[in-house]
Every structure is written in structure tokens, then in C-alpha cells.
Design a protein around this motif. Structure first.
Motif, PDB file in Angstrom:
ATOM      1  N   SER A  27    -168.644 -55.708  24.310  1.00 44.01           N
ATOM      2  CA  SER A  27    -167.203 -55.893  24.511  1.00 44.01           C
ATOM      3  C   SER A  27    -166.514 -54.587  24.122  1.00 44.01           C
ATOM      4  CB  SER A  27    -166.706 -57.043  23.634  1.00 44.01           C
ATOM      5  OG  SER A  27    -165.341 -56.881  23.304  1.00 44.01           O
ATOM      6  N   THR A  28    -165.688 -54.052  25.002  1.00 42.73           N
ATOM      7  CA  THR A  28    -164.984 -52.797  24.672  1.00 42.73           C
ATOM      8  C   THR A  28    -164.045 -53.018  23.484  1.00 42.73           C
ATOM      9  OG1 THR A  28    -163.357 -53.314  26.384  1.00 42.73           O
ATOM     10  CG2 THR A  28    -165.109 -51.764  26.988  1.00 42.73           C
ATOM     11  N   ASN A  29    -163.449 -54.215  23.365  1.00 41.35           N
ATOM     12  CA  ASN A  29    -162.572 -54.468  22.210  1.00 41.35           C
ATOM     13  C   ASN A  29    -163.378 -54.449  20.907  1.00 41.35           C
ATOM     14  OD1 ASN A  29    -160.214 -54.941  23.770  1.00 41.35           O
ATOM     15  ND2 ASN A  29    -159.559 -56.520  22.330  1.00 41.35           N
ATOM     16  N   SER A  30    -164.542 -55.116  20.893  1.00 42.00           N
ATOM     17  CA  SER A  30    -165.342 -55.169  19.655  1.00 42.00           C
ATOM     18  C   SER A  30    -165.779 -53.772  19.240  1.00 42.00           C
ATOM     19  CB  SER A  30    -166.576 -56.051  19.856  1.00 42.00           C
ATOM     20  OG  SER A  30    -166.186 -57.337  20.237  1.00 42.00           O
ATOM     21  N   HIS A  50    -169.456 -52.978  32.915  1.00 39.48           N
ATOM     22  CA  HIS A  50    -169.920 -54.357  32.812  1.00 39.48           C
ATOM     23  C   HIS A  50    -169.916 -54.729  31.336  1.00 39.48           C
ATOM     24  CE1 HIS A  50    -172.751 -57.657  32.931  1.00 39.48           C
ATOM     25  NE2 HIS A  50    -173.769 -56.945  32.490  1.00 39.48           N
ATOM     26  N   GLN A  51    -169.446 -55.934  30.993  1.00 34.52           N
ATOM     27  CA  GLN A  51    -169.498 -56.407  29.600  1.00 34.52           C
ATOM     28  C   GLN A  51    -170.417 -57.626  29.516  1.00 34.52           C
ATOM     29  OE1 GLN A  51    -165.387 -55.684  27.333  1.00 34.52           O
ATOM     30  NE2 GLN A  51    -165.126 -57.069  29.040  1.00 34.52           N
ATOM     31  N   THR A  52    -171.296 -57.613  28.514  1.00 29.37           N
ATOM     32  CA  THR A  52    -172.180 -58.769  28.342  1.00 29.37           C
ATOM     33  C   THR A  52    -171.539 -59.830  27.445  1.00 29.37           C
ATOM     34  OG1 THR A  52    -173.210 -57.598  26.512  1.00 29.37           O
ATOM     35  CG2 THR A  52    -174.305 -57.441  28.662  1.00 29.37           C
ATOM     36  N   GLY A  53    -170.516 -59.419  26.663  1.00 26.91           N
ATOM     37  CA  GLY A  53    -169.854 -60.380  25.773  1.00 26.91           C
ATOM     38  C   GLY A  53    -168.343 -60.188  25.823  1.00 26.91           C
ATOM     39  N   GLY A  54    -167.802 -60.063  27.016  1.00 22.82           N
ATOM     40  CA  GLY A  54    -166.358 -59.859  27.172  1.00 22.82           C
ATOM     41  C   GLY A  54    -165.608 -61.018  26.533  1.00 22.82           C
ATOM     42  N   ARG A  55    -164.586 -60.702  25.756  1.00 22.36           N
ATOM     43  CA  ARG A  55    -163.853 -61.748  25.019  1.00 22.36           C
ATOM     44  C   ARG A  55    -162.446 -61.923  25.559  1.00 22.36           C
ATOM     45  NH1 ARG A  55    -162.543 -60.616  20.219  1.00 22.36           N
ATOM     46  NH2 ARG A  55    -163.100 -58.417  20.070  1.00 22.36           N
ATOM     47  N   GLY A  56    -161.997 -63.171  25.626  1.00 18.41           N
ATOM     48  CA  GLY A  56    -160.634 -63.475  26.040  1.00 18.41           C
ATOM     49  C   GLY A  56    -159.852 -64.044  24.878  1.00 18.41           C
ATOM     50  N   ARG A  57    -158.637 -64.485  25.140  1.00 17.30           N
ATOM     51  CA  ARG A  57    -157.799 -65.072  24.097  1.00 17.30           C
ATOM     52  C   ARG A  57    -158.333 -66.455  23.720  1.00 17.30           C
ATOM     53  NH1 ARG A  57    -152.870 -65.854  26.641  1.00 17.30           N
ATOM     54  NH2 ARG A  57    -151.881 -66.309  24.661  1.00 17.30           N
ATOM     55  N   LYS A  58    -157.923 -66.899  22.525  1.00 21.18           N
ATOM     56  CA  LYS A  58    -158.276 -68.236  22.028  1.00 21.18           C
ATOM     57  C   LYS A  58    -159.783 -68.476  22.027  1.00 21.18           C
ATOM     58  CE  LYS A  58    -153.760 -69.888  23.337  1.00 21.18           C
ATOM     59  NZ  LYS A  58    -152.898 -70.820  24.016  1.00 21.18           N
ATOM     60  N   ILE A  70    -162.350 -53.613  36.108  1.00 23.62           N
ATOM     61  CA  ILE A  70    -162.159 -52.592  35.072  1.00 23.62           C
ATOM     62  C   ILE A  70    -161.989 -53.334  33.752  1.00 23.62           C
ATOM     63  CG2 ILE A  70    -160.508 -50.910  34.130  1.00 23.62           C
ATOM     64  CD1 ILE A  70    -162.260 -49.689  36.270  1.00 23.62           C
ATOM     65  N   TYR A  71    -162.800 -52.935  32.775  1.00 28.02           N
ATOM     66  CA  TYR A  71    -162.764 -53.522  31.439  1.00 28.02           C
ATOM     67  C   TYR A  71    -162.432 -52.371  30.499  1.00 28.02           C
ATOM     68  CZ  TYR A  71    -165.429 -56.348  34.601  1.00 28.02           C
ATOM     69  OH  TYR A  71    -165.819 -57.012  35.737  1.00 28.02           O
ATOM     70  N   LEU A  72    -161.221 -52.380  29.967  1.00 26.48           N
ATOM     71  CA  LEU A  72    -160.700 -51.198  29.278  1.00 26.48           C
ATOM     72  C   LEU A  72    -160.057 -51.598  27.963  1.00 26.48           C
ATOM     73  CD1 LEU A  72    -158.493 -48.494  31.017  1.00 26.48           C
ATOM     74  CD2 LEU A  72    -157.743 -49.543  28.888  1.00 26.48           C
ATOM     75  N   SER A  73    -160.348 -50.833  26.908  1.00 28.31           N
ATOM     76  CA  SER A  73    -159.640 -51.033  25.635  1.00 28.31           C
ATOM     77  C   SER A  73    -159.114 -49.697  25.165  1.00 28.31           C
ATOM     78  CB  SER A  73    -160.574 -51.587  24.556  1.00 28.31           C
ATOM     79  OG  SER A  73    -161.100 -52.836  24.953  1.00 28.31           O
ATOM     80  N   ILE A  74    -157.909 -49.729  24.600  1.00 29.41           N
ATOM     81  CA  ILE A  74    -157.318 -48.485  24.082  1.00 29.41           C
ATOM     82  C   ILE A  74    -156.822 -48.737  22.662  1.00 29.41           C
ATOM     83  CG2 ILE A  74    -154.976 -48.899  24.994  1.00 29.41           C
ATOM     84  CD1 ILE A  74    -155.120 -45.808  25.786  1.00 29.41           C
ATOM     85  N   ARG A 121    -153.029 -67.149  41.440  1.00 28.29           N
ATOM     86  CA  ARG A 121    -154.339 -66.658  40.971  1.00 28.29           C
ATOM     87  C   ARG A 121    -154.203 -65.592  39.884  1.00 28.29           C
ATOM     88  NH1 ARG A 121    -158.699 -67.954  44.273  1.00 28.29           N
ATOM     89  NH2 ARG A 121    -158.081 -69.166  46.097  1.00 28.29           N
ATOM     90  N   LYS A 122    -155.090 -65.681  38.878  1.00 31.71           N
ATOM     91  CA  LYS A 122    -155.081 -64.714  37.779  1.00 31.71           C
ATOM     92  C   LYS A 122    -155.868 -63.470  38.172  1.00 31.71           C
ATOM     93  CE  LYS A 122    -156.698 -64.244  32.983  1.00 31.71           C
ATOM     94  NZ  LYS A 122    -156.853 -64.927  31.694  1.00 31.71           N
ATOM     95  N   LEU A 123    -155.217 -62.304  38.035  1.00 31.21           N
ATOM     96  CA  LEU A 123    -155.845 -61.019  38.368  1.00 31.21           C
ATOM     97  C   LEU A 123    -156.384 -60.325  37.135  1.00 31.21           C
ATOM     98  CD1 LEU A 123    -152.914 -59.511  40.473  1.00 31.21           C
ATOM     99  CD2 LEU A 123    -155.058 -60.422  41.390  1.00 31.21           C
ATOM    100  N   VAL A 143    -155.821 -52.718  22.255  1.00 29.43           N
ATOM    101  CA  VAL A 143    -155.293 -53.414  23.435  1.00 29.43           C
ATOM    102  C   VAL A 143    -156.392 -53.415  24.495  1.00 29.43           C
ATOM    103  CG1 VAL A 143    -153.519 -53.376  25.229  1.00 29.43           C
ATOM    104  CG2 VAL A 143    -152.959 -52.617  22.911  1.00 29.43           C
ATOM    105  N   GLY A 144    -156.866 -54.616  24.843  1.00 33.42           N
ATOM    106  CA  GLY A 144    -157.962 -54.732  25.812  1.00 33.42           C
ATOM    107  C   GLY A 144    -157.482 -55.428  27.080  1.00 33.42           C
ATOM    108  N   ILE A 145    -157.863 -54.863  28.213  1.00 26.57           N
ATOM    109  CA  ILE A 145    -157.411 -55.413  29.503  1.00 26.57           C
ATOM    110  C   ILE A 145    -158.597 -55.521  30.448  1.00 26.57           C
ATOM    111  CG2 ILE A 145    -155.801 -55.116  31.441  1.00 26.57           C
ATOM    112  CD1 ILE A 145    -154.868 -52.795  29.028  1.00 26.57           C
TER     113      ILE A 145
END
Ligand code: BTN
Length: 265
Positions: A27-30, A50-58, A70-74, A121-123, A143-145
Motif C-alpha cells: 500500500s503506498t499509504n502504508s 499495482h497494490q497487493t494491500g490497497g486500503r480504503g476508508r473505514k 493510478i495509486y498515489l500517496s503524497i 459510478r465511482k472513479l 494523502v492517498g488517492i
């Protein structure tokens, strides 16, 4: 990919040295939170193929397949208290609408609080995480998007196929992921420049972009569902709703989930 993104960034972009690309990561955030604790500077950005453990909210996971998103964290280090950053996810959502509009010519909407949508639809989803010093002060914000760029409807797993979308589905055109990433970085840099000084202007734009407003919503809190009308978003990013009896309430996203008339939206 990294060189391509760098070549597409505007000359004003100052954070070139601290951009890293990973073909695969959990996960780029982790990963960025670890780097933040080790003292990496503001502006450090991680992008993954590619993320193997991409995390979302909640606590949800974020589907992050190879080569289509695109999986990006800043990392940001705002000089303020955490209480002054209540608007960070809203500011990120507006910045991402700017970024997507610049690349595609189409401006997505925002489903309160911070999902980018086109139609129903969610983008794109946004996950912001704060870190604190041992004294309790704000240390950093990650901030992860995640953005669905190139998928067709059948590329999504059946359980999200009806409510997920991509920039390619939104425009009917091929999408260059490097351009999307460069546009996101540029918009995030500009957002950071006015993060503490441009809050009113940001919320004016947020209210224009937010497709939740002006519609009936269902508020789900615990097991209880209440119907209300979404009136506005206040200066802390809370959704102000009016119940059928006329009573108003400002609800925040940690506390309720909001459903519109079309299920997800
Ligand atoms: C959500 O929709 O609930 C938020 C999704 C956020 C996903 C992004 S992808 C880049 C970054 N790394 C993560 O693990 N999550 C965020």
C-alpha cells in the motif's frame, strides 16, 4: 513510468527529487507513513503500478489491479494543528476534480465526502491519514488517492461492477496513466500552497462539485436509516441535512454513511 511522469510535470513542480515509482507495493499509504516517521520531507510521493494491500476508508480494501489505475500517496507537513485540517479530504477531492478535468476535459463530481464520481459510478477514492509527534502535535498528513483509469465495465469484479467506473468509461477515450499521475501531482502541489489560506474559495468550489447536495439522502448510522435532504457542506466538511420535521443536523463522515436514491450514489 517515473521518467514519463517527470517529463510531463509542469516546470513549476518542485518535488521531482522525492518521487518514487514501485511496479508493485502493498500500500503506498502504508509505505509512506513509514517513510514519514523516518523523517522524509514534505512532497515525497509514491506511485504504484499495482497494490497487493490497497486500503480504503473505514477499514475497507481498495481494488488496485496492475496497469489500469493510478495509486498515489503524497506526504504533506502542514504547519498547523490537526483541528485546522478538517477540510483536507475535501480540498483533495477538489484538487483531483481539477486534475481529472485537465487531462480528460470532463469534470467529475464529488460524492460527499471524497469519492470522485461520474454519473452513478465511482472513479476514485481518497484516504487521508494523519501522524502525530510524541507530544501530540501534528507531524504529517499522508494523502492517498486511487483512480480507475483504463478499465472497461467487465474489468471490475462482479460485486462492484454496477457502481465502479473509470476515466476511459467517462470519456470513451484511451487514457494515458502517466498524464493522469502528472496532473494529480501538479494539482496536489497547488492544493498544498493554499491549504491554510484558501479554505473559503475551496469550499465554494467543493459545493459546486458535490453531487450529493440538493438531493434526498439516506443516512445510515449504526443499524438505523434516516431519510433527509442534503442542503450544504459546512466549513469543516460536515454534511448539513434537513429532516422531514424541519430539524437540521451537520453530520460527519466518520459517523454516518450516506446513500442517495441510486444505491451507491
Ligand atoms: C476509499 O475509496 O475508501 C479510499 C481509497 C484510497 C485508495 C488509495 S490508492 C493509494 C493509497 N494507498 C492505499 O492503500 N490507499 C490509497
Amino acid at each position: 513510468m517515473k521518467d514519463e511522469i517527470l517529463s510531463l510535470l509542469s516546470p513549476q513542480y518542485p518535488w521531482r527529487e522525492t518521487l518514487a515509482y514501485f511496479p508493485e507495493i502493498d500500500s503506498t499509504n502504508s509505505r509512506l507513513k513509514q517513510l514519514a516517521q523516518e523523517g522524509t520531507p514534505a512532497g515525497t510521493a509514491l506511485i504504484a503500478g499495482h497494490q497487493t494491500g490497497g486500503r480504503g476508508r473505514k477499514g475497507r480494501s481498495f481494488f488496485s489491479p496492475e496497469g489500469v489505475g493510478i495509486y498515489l500517496s503524497i506526504l504533506l507537513r502542514p504547519q498547523c494543528e490537526a483541528a485546522q485540517l478538517m477540510h483536507l479530504t475535501c480540498a483533495t477531492a477538489v484538487a483531483m476534480c481539477d486534475a481529472m478535468e485537465r487531462v480528460t476535459g470532463v469534470r467529475p463530481g464529488i460524492k460527499w465526502t471524497n469519492d470522485l464520481v461520474f454519473g452513478t459510478r465511482k472513479l476514485s477514492g481518497i484516504l487521508t491519514e494523519l501522524g502525530f509527534t510524541p507530544q501530540g502535535g501534528l507531524d504529517y498528513a499522508v494523502v492517498g488517492i486511487g483512480v480507475n483509469c483504463c478499465q472497461r465495465e467487465t474489468d471490475f469484479p462482479p460485486e462492484i461492477r454496477d457502481m465502479a467506473g473509470s476515466l476511459a468509461m467517462m470519456t470513451g477515450k484511451n487514457i494515458d496513466r502517466a498524464q493522469v499521475a502528472a496532473s494529480m501531482l501538479d494539482a496536489l502541489y497547488r492544493m498544498n500552497e493554499t491549504l491554510l489560506t484558501g479554505v473559503d474559495a475551496m469550499f465554494t468550489q467543493y459545493r459546486k462539485d458535490c453531487v450529493t447536495l440538493g438531493h434526498p439522502v439516506s443516512l445510515v448510522r449504526g443499524g438505523e436509516v434516516r431519510h433527509a435532504f442534503a442542503e450544504t457542506v459546512d466549513e469543516a466538511g460536515a454534511l448539513v441535512v434537513r429532516y422531514p420535521d424541519g430539524h437540521r443536523e451537520a453530520v460527519n463522515s466518520g459517523e454516518v454513511s450516506v446513500r442517495g436514491m441510486y444505491g451507491y450514489l
